[in-house]
Design an enzyme around this catalytic site. Sequence first.
Site, PDB file in Angstrom:
ATOM      1  N   ARG A 163     -30.674  -7.760  30.173  1.00 54.14           N
ATOM      2  CA  ARG A 163     -30.484  -8.266  31.540  1.00 54.14           C
ATOM      3  C   ARG A 163     -31.830  -8.605  32.176  1.00 54.14           C
ATOM      4  O   ARG A 163     -32.047  -8.365  33.356  1.00 54.14           O
ATOM      5  CB  ARG A 163     -29.711  -7.267  32.410  1.00 54.14           C
ATOM      6  CG  ARG A 163     -28.374  -6.841  31.860  1.00 54.14           C
ATOM      7  CD  ARG A 163     -27.382  -8.011  31.763  1.00 54.14           C
ATOM      8  NE  ARG A 163     -26.119  -7.520  31.215  1.00 54.14           N
ATOM      9  CZ  ARG A 163     -25.826  -7.517  29.930  1.00 54.14           C
ATOM     10  NH1 ARG A 163     -26.718  -7.970  29.051  1.00 54.14           N
ATOM     11  NH2 ARG A 163     -24.662  -7.083  29.499  1.00 54.14           N
ATOM     12  N   SER A 201     -20.001  -6.832  36.970  1.00 55.06           N
ATOM     13  CA  SER A 201     -20.672  -5.537  36.835  1.00 55.06           C
ATOM     14  C   SER A 201     -21.869  -5.471  37.778  1.00 55.06           C
ATOM     15  O   SER A 201     -22.754  -6.324  37.717  1.00 55.06           O
ATOM     16  CB  SER A 201     -21.139  -5.327  35.392  1.00 55.06           C
ATOM     17  OG  SER A 201     -20.043  -5.289  34.509  1.00 55.06           O
ATOM     18  N   GLU A 239     -27.527  -5.016  38.678  1.00 50.79           N
ATOM     19  CA  GLU A 239     -27.638  -6.266  37.929  1.00 50.79           C
ATOM     20  C   GLU A 239     -27.914  -7.448  38.845  1.00 50.79           C
ATOM     21  O   GLU A 239     -28.778  -8.264  38.559  1.00 50.79           O
ATOM     22  CB  GLU A 239     -26.359  -6.517  37.110  1.00 50.79           C
ATOM     23  CG  GLU A 239     -26.308  -5.766  35.803  1.00 50.79           C
ATOM     24  CD  GLU A 239     -25.293  -6.363  34.839  1.00 50.79           C
ATOM     25  OE1 GLU A 239     -25.021  -7.578  34.940  1.00 50.79           O
ATOM     26  OE2 GLU A 239     -24.780  -5.629  33.993  1.00 50.79           O
TER      27      GLU A 239
END
EC number: 1.3.1.98
Length: 340
Positions: free
Chosen positions: A162, A235, A332
């Site tokens: 990520r 998420s 995130e």
Amino acid sequence: MSEHAPLRALNTFHVEATARWLLSVHTPEALPQALAAPEIADQPLLVLGSGSNVLLAGDPPGCVLCFENRDTAIIAHHADHAIVRAGAGVNWHALVLYSLQQGLSGLENLALIPGTVGACPIQNIGAYGAQVGDFIHVVEAFDRHHQQFVRLDAAACALGYRDSVFKQQPERYLIVAVEFNLPLLCELRLDYAGIREELASMGAELARAADVAQAVINIRQRKLPDPDVLGNAGSFFKNPLLPNEQIAALQASFTDMPVYPGEHAGLGKLSAAWLIEQCGWKGRREGDAGVSPEHALVLVNYGTASGAQLLDFARRIAESVRERYSVILEPEPRIIGAHW
């Protein structure tokens, strides 16, 4: 270019925010001149694709830029793979479907992830054992520091979990297109039991890439709320990566804690969803901010929650996990207008 533009329709949390300037660009060639406009030339710049990986906790400073280039084409054919080029404004799931229609594989596990092609390298999006960085050939971008277009290969993109150079230097690169190296035949990634079970229920034991994509679509539609119906950004927290020694100490105290292999030797990965659920947050709602009852990683806006309220809610989730497990959760989405 629009002044004082509302952004509620441009972020999937559906929170209210206003851009001082909103600029839409339809071709890469138009970008340098557009950025030279005196109103925005020296201003901070936020690029919004579908707004599926940001939390607007306040009004963004400067200018908000939307790329509208949506061209997709195969630009090179080879014996066992092809190079597909997609503009930054292309819908990500539409690209996955396009690749499958062309007989190409690799992106099937990433079906139905919200967002645009331009955003996919920034987070190095991933799901169900796959990540887009494995298939990125070149990212085409405008380098604001040197005022020129550049082509960055996968190594130059510094793709991690990520993470990428684009996330590390958000003010420098403006992604205009991405080229993908997609195989004609690819070993299917069936590590997740849920995918294998879904394929079995579909009667697709001898699965093709298109079957895996459909299995992922089915699972995501059951587990994740549709952002068009219920505001969310998928998420919200990364799965923590920890040294194996720290994980072993945690497992000694919490024997049912699930652990997965990390991307690098010496590291393991914890399930952020499990940690959050164990702290009692799954399905919890305070006002219009809440956690999805179907998936503990998904922060949701039930209606009129502000970005600041959602951020405060997320901070308290992370603090409860830190207090109980001594594990730090990281978001995130990119937080705009506030610090995490």
